[in-house]
Design a protein around this motif. Structure first.
Motif, mmCIF file in Angstrom:
data_model
loop_
_atom_site.group_PDB
_atom_site.id
_atom_site.type_symbol
_atom_site.label_atom_id
_atom_site.label_comp_id
_atom_site.label_asym_id
_atom_site.label_seq_id
_atom_site.Cartn_x
_atom_site.Cartn_y
_atom_site.Cartn_z
ATOM 1 N N ASN A 167 44.006 29.333 23.629
ATOM 2 C CA ASN A 167 45.324 29.860 23.950
ATOM 3 C C ASN A 167 46.101 28.774 24.688
ATOM 4 O OD1 ASN A 167 44.934 30.119 26.870
ATOM 5 N ND2 ASN A 167 43.614 31.861 26.376
ATOM 6 N N GLU A 168 47.312 29.075 25.099
ATOM 7 C CA GLU A 168 48.175 28.044 25.676
ATOM 8 C C GLU A 168 47.651 27.462 26.989
ATOM 9 O OE1 GLU A 168 49.918 32.043 26.937
ATOM 10 O OE2 GLU A 168 49.027 31.238 25.133
ATOM 11 N N THR A 169 46.767 28.156 27.697
ATOM 12 C CA THR A 169 46.227 27.599 28.938
ATOM 13 C C THR A 169 45.296 26.420 28.672
ATOM 14 O OG1 THR A 169 44.348 29.125 29.030
ATOM 15 C CG2 THR A 169 46.396 29.831 30.111
ATOM 16 N N ASP A 170 44.803 26.290 27.442
ATOM 17 C CA ASP A 170 43.928 25.172 27.084
ATOM 18 C C ASP A 170 44.690 23.855 26.970
ATOM 19 O OD1 ASP A 170 41.428 26.617 26.848
ATOM 20 O OD2 ASP A 170 42.301 27.559 25.079
ATOM 21 N N VAL A 171 46.008 23.901 27.055
ATOM 22 C CA VAL A 171 46.808 22.681 26.974
ATOM 23 C C VAL A 171 46.614 21.821 28.228
ATOM 24 C CG1 VAL A 171 49.193 21.806 26.937
ATOM 25 C CG2 VAL A 171 48.507 23.634 25.376
#
Length: 184
Positions: A167-171
């Motif tokens: 998800n976007e937190t993995d960026v």
């Protein structure tokens, strides 16, 4: 607690410990391998290109998307990365390559322009690989990883990430590695 219930609970506790982490992508310090893929959207469109040669020494995040695992959370990850990658370096960009069964090439070539219309990437090129789920030779893509992320700078691999849930937190960790590589 009944013995069967206790045994079932114990089994659930042991399952995560038995599961090995998935590894995917080339090792840190290795030279970025050749990356021939069909460019669909971005810097190369409607033809095959050698993306690693085109990016040369520029900071690049290579994304290998397993076609059957493409999802909204993965799209949010890519859109967030696309919006943040320029903060690491003005030349930084991403190259996303859809991999899957050889038969998926035409489907991916047809789908990716629609994905671009929806997501409106500015720093991410979209490409399709004509081959097996393991991706291009030398990239060591594990088909069990839904998304393989390879951070590269100056023609060398900085770090590879194998994500089975994304998800976007993995960026954040991806950008941290990119910023560290470019000295920011």
């Amino acid at each position: 607690m009944k013995p069967i219930t206790a045994l079932a609970c114990l089994g659930l506790l042991l399952v995560p410990a038995a599961r090995a982490d998935v590894e995917s992508g080339p090792k840190a310090g290795e030279k970025v391998p050749a990356l021939k893929a069909f460019g669909v959207v971005g810097t190369v469109e409607s033809k095959e290109a050698e993306f690693a040669a085109d990016r040369k020494d520029d900071p690049t995040v290579y994304l290998f998307v397993q076609t059957e695992h493409w999802s909204r959370p993965m799209a949010r990850f890519m859109k967030t990365l696309d919006g943040e990658i320029g903060k690491a370096d003005e030349k930084a960009a991403a190259v996303a390559v859809w991999v899957g069964e050889k038969a998926a090439l035409e489907k991916n070539k047809e789908y990716l322009p629609r994905a671009q219309t929806s997501l409106r990437f500015e720093r991410t090129s979209l490409a399709a690989f004509d081959g097996e789920k393991g991706g291009p030779e030398g990239w060591a893509i594990n088909p069990d990883a839904h998304l393989t992320v390879v951070v590269a700078h100056k023609g060398k691999v900085v770090k590879s990430f194998a994500l089975t849930s994304v998800n976007e937190t993995d960026v954040r960790p991806v950008l941290a590695e990119l910023k560290k590589a470019v000295g920011k």
